[in-house]
Design an enzyme around this catalytic site. Structure first.
Site, PDB file in Angstrom:
ATOM      1  N   GLU A  26       0.849  -1.210   0.000  1.00 13.49           N
ATOM      2  CA  GLU A  26       0.000   0.000   0.000  1.00 13.49           C
ATOM      3  C   GLU A  26       0.873   1.245   0.000  1.00 13.49           C
ATOM      4  O   GLU A  26       1.967   1.239   0.563  1.00 13.49           O
ATOM      5  CB  GLU A  26      -0.867   0.014   1.264  1.00 13.49           C
ATOM      6  CG  GLU A  26      -2.246  -0.575   1.079  1.00 13.49           C
ATOM      7  CD  GLU A  26      -3.181   0.280   0.225  1.00 13.49           C
ATOM      8  OE1 GLU A  26      -2.774   1.349  -0.278  1.00 13.49           O
ATOM      9  OE2 GLU A  26      -4.337  -0.131   0.049  1.00 13.49           O
ATOM     10  N   ASP A  27       0.356   2.301  -0.584  1.00  9.19           N
ATOM     11  CA  ASP A  27       1.069   3.577  -0.532  1.00  9.19           C
ATOM     12  C   ASP A  27       0.928   4.225   0.841  1.00  9.19           C
ATOM     13  O   ASP A  27       1.894   4.671   1.442  1.00  9.19           O
ATOM     14  CB  ASP A  27       0.559   4.529  -1.637  1.00  9.19           C
ATOM     15  CG  ASP A  27      -0.971   4.687  -1.648  1.00  9.19           C
ATOM     16  OD1 ASP A  27      -1.675   3.973  -0.913  1.00  9.19           O
ATOM     17  OD2 ASP A  27      -1.457   5.532  -2.424  1.00  9.19           O
ATOM     18  N   ASP A  56      -4.429   5.717   5.899  1.00  5.43           N
ATOM     19  CA  ASP A  56      -4.917   6.968   6.476  1.00  5.43           C
ATOM     20  C   ASP A  56      -5.974   6.605   7.533  1.00  5.43           C
ATOM     21  O   ASP A  56      -5.626   6.319   8.668  1.00  5.43           O
ATOM     22  CB  ASP A  56      -5.479   7.802   5.308  1.00  5.43           C
ATOM     23  CG  ASP A  56      -5.918   9.202   5.682  1.00  5.43           C
ATOM     24  OD1 ASP A  56      -6.128   9.462   6.868  1.00  5.43           O
ATOM     25  OD2 ASP A  56      -6.065  10.055   4.785  1.00  5.43           O
ATOM     26  N   LYS A  60      -0.515   7.203   8.701  1.00  7.13           N
ATOM     27  CA  LYS A  60      -0.906   8.384   9.487  1.00  7.13           C
ATOM     28  C   LYS A  60      -1.576   7.886  10.767  1.00  7.13           C
ATOM     29  O   LYS A  60      -2.801   7.684  10.776  1.00  7.13           O
ATOM     30  CB  LYS A  60      -1.914   9.231   8.701  1.00  7.13           C
ATOM     31  CG  LYS A  60      -1.354   9.932   7.464  1.00  7.13           C
ATOM     32  CD  LYS A  60      -2.459  10.769   6.806  1.00  7.13           C
ATOM     33  CE  LYS A  60      -2.014  11.435   5.541  1.00  7.13           C
ATOM     34  NZ  LYS A  60      -3.116  12.084   4.809  1.00  7.13           N
ATOM     35  N   ILE A  97      -0.687  14.953   1.616  1.00  7.51           N
ATOM     36  CA  ILE A  97       0.608  14.931   0.925  1.00  7.51           C
ATOM     37  C   ILE A  97       0.449  14.500  -0.537  1.00  7.51           C
ATOM     38  O   ILE A  97      -0.561  13.890  -0.900  1.00  7.51           O
ATOM     39  CB  ILE A  97       1.593  13.956   1.619  1.00  7.51           C
ATOM     40  CG1 ILE A  97       0.977  12.553   1.713  1.00  7.51           C
ATOM     41  CG2 ILE A  97       1.983  14.450   3.000  1.00  7.51           C
ATOM     42  CD1 ILE A  97       1.992  11.485   1.987  1.00  7.51           C
ATOM     43  N   ARG A 130       1.720  12.407  -8.846  1.00  6.94           N
ATOM     44  CA  ARG A 130       2.210  11.053  -8.563  1.00  6.94           C
ATOM     45  C   ARG A 130       3.669  10.873  -8.975  1.00  6.94           C
ATOM     46  O   ARG A 130       4.378  10.024  -8.466  1.00  6.94           O
ATOM     47  CB  ARG A 130       1.380  10.009  -9.324  1.00  6.94           C
ATOM     48  CG  ARG A 130      -0.044   9.885  -8.869  1.00  6.94           C
ATOM     49  CD  ARG A 130      -0.650   8.616  -9.455  1.00  6.94           C
ATOM     50  NE  ARG A 130      -2.104   8.596  -9.377  1.00  6.94           N
ATOM     51  CZ  ARG A 130      -2.794   8.188  -8.315  1.00  6.94           C
ATOM     52  NH1 ARG A 130      -2.176   7.806  -7.233  1.00  6.94           N
ATOM     53  NH2 ARG A 130      -4.118   8.164  -8.342  1.00  6.94           N
TER      54      ARG A 130
HETATM   55  P1  IMP Z   1      -7.861   5.243   3.927  1.00  9.78           P
HETATM   56  O1  IMP Z   1      -8.929   4.311   3.478  1.00  9.78           O
HETATM   57  O2  IMP Z   1      -8.453   6.465   4.613  1.00  9.78           O
HETATM   58  O3  IMP Z   1      -6.789   4.597   4.785  1.00  9.78           O
HETATM   59  O4  IMP Z   1      -7.208   5.879   2.649  1.00  9.78           O
HETATM   60  C1  IMP Z   1      -6.357   5.224   1.829  1.00  9.78           C
HETATM   61  C2  IMP Z   1      -6.268   5.875   0.478  1.00  9.78           C
HETATM   62  O5  IMP Z   1      -6.537   7.282   0.505  1.00  9.78           O
HETATM   63  C3  IMP Z   1      -4.839   5.757  -0.024  1.00  9.78           C
HETATM   64  O6  IMP Z   1      -4.650   4.538  -0.714  1.00  9.78           O
HETATM   65  C4  IMP Z   1      -4.680   6.986  -0.871  1.00  9.78           C
HETATM   66  O7  IMP Z   1      -5.097   6.711  -2.194  1.00  9.78           O
HETATM   67  C5  IMP Z   1      -5.615   8.008  -0.268  1.00  9.78           C
HETATM   68  N1  IMP Z   1      -4.908   8.984   0.606  1.00  9.78           N
HETATM   69  C6  IMP Z   1      -4.924   9.015   1.961  1.00  9.78           C
HETATM   70  N2  IMP Z   1      -4.187  10.044   2.428  1.00  9.78           N
HETATM   71  C7  IMP Z   1      -3.692  10.666   1.340  1.00  9.78           C
HETATM   72  C8  IMP Z   1      -2.831  11.829   1.166  1.00  9.78           C
HETATM   73  O8  IMP Z   1      -2.365  12.490   2.122  1.00  9.78           O
HETATM   74  N3  IMP Z   1      -2.526  12.154  -0.132  1.00  9.78           N
HETATM   75  C9  IMP Z   1      -2.993  11.463  -1.199  1.00  9.78           C
HETATM   76  N4  IMP Z   1      -3.797  10.392  -1.081  1.00  9.78           N
HETATM   77  C10 IMP Z   1      -4.147   9.998   0.175  1.00  9.78           C
END
Ligand code: IMP
Length: 178
Positions: A102-103, A106, A134, A156, A168
């Site tokens: 995963e990148d 969040d 995060k 970010i 990207r």
């Molecule tokens: P989550 O489901 O909230 O954990 O979000 C995951 C996805 O949200 C990641 O795979 C990213 O594509 C996107 N994402 C979360 N934070 C950021 C950020 O700070 N910048 C860009 N994309 C983000």
């Protein structure tokens, strides 16, 4: 470049490429030692993790495979809220050791839904390697086996991560300037 503009927003340098690659080195070292003999299948969750997956794979020295998946843009509503369907995993993963690449984690919703969908396919073990985490934003109880860097709860771009599709390609990571 200490500042970049992506679409309508200004971003400032927060993690230079050298620090990113040092973190990738450490993740790779741990995977190499933990999963030796396990023949893992790395599963790169597109789009954001393509750069992390590429740098990480160059540092993996044990036999392994890689596959690329996406989460559909369709959002159904499951018991956990919004879920996106995992598409593109065509291999039989029964009994395999899977490492999800995963990148960023969040809120944790995406990774939790991805883990559940992969587990339903009968693998022996599902691990998670995320370049970024995060901790202050995470709302889910999730085990992240390999984390490149913990970062503050700010938006970010760069190193695969986008703002509305752009940014990207940046090799460093930049934080939005409010
Ligand atoms: P989550 O489901 O909230 O954990 O979000 C995951 C996805 O949200 C990641 O795979 C990213 O594509 C996107 N994402 C979360 N934070 C950021 C950020 O700070 N910048 C860009 N994309 C983000």
């Amino acid at each position: 470049m200490s500042r970049v503009k992506v679409l309508d927003k200004e971003f400032e340098l927060s993690i230079p490429e050298t620090d990113i690659l040092k973190a990738v080195d450490e993740v790779a070292e741990r995977i190499n030692s933990d999963l030796d003999g396990k023949n893992p299948l790395m599963v790169c969750v597109l789009n954001g993790s393509f750069m992390f997956a590429s740098d990480l794979m160059k540092r993996i020295t044990i036999p392994c495979e890689i596959s690329f998946v996406k989460l559909s843009s369709y959002q159904g509503t499951g018991s956990t809220g919004k879920v996106k369907e995992l598409i593109g995993l065509n291999e039989n993963i029964e009994g395999r050791t899977i490492v999800l690449l995963e990148d960023i984690v969040d809120t944790g919703l995406t990774i939790c839904s991805t883990i559940d969908q992969v587990k339903a396919l009968g693998p022996a073990d599902v691990r998670v390697a995320t370049m970024l985490f995060k901790p202050d934003a995470c709302k889910k109880e999730v085990t992240l086996d390999y984390v490149g860097l913990n970062i503050p709860n700010d938006f970010i771009v760069g190193y695969g991560l986008d703002y509305d599709g752009y940014g990207r390609n940046l090799k460093n990571i930049y934080t939005v300037v409010e």
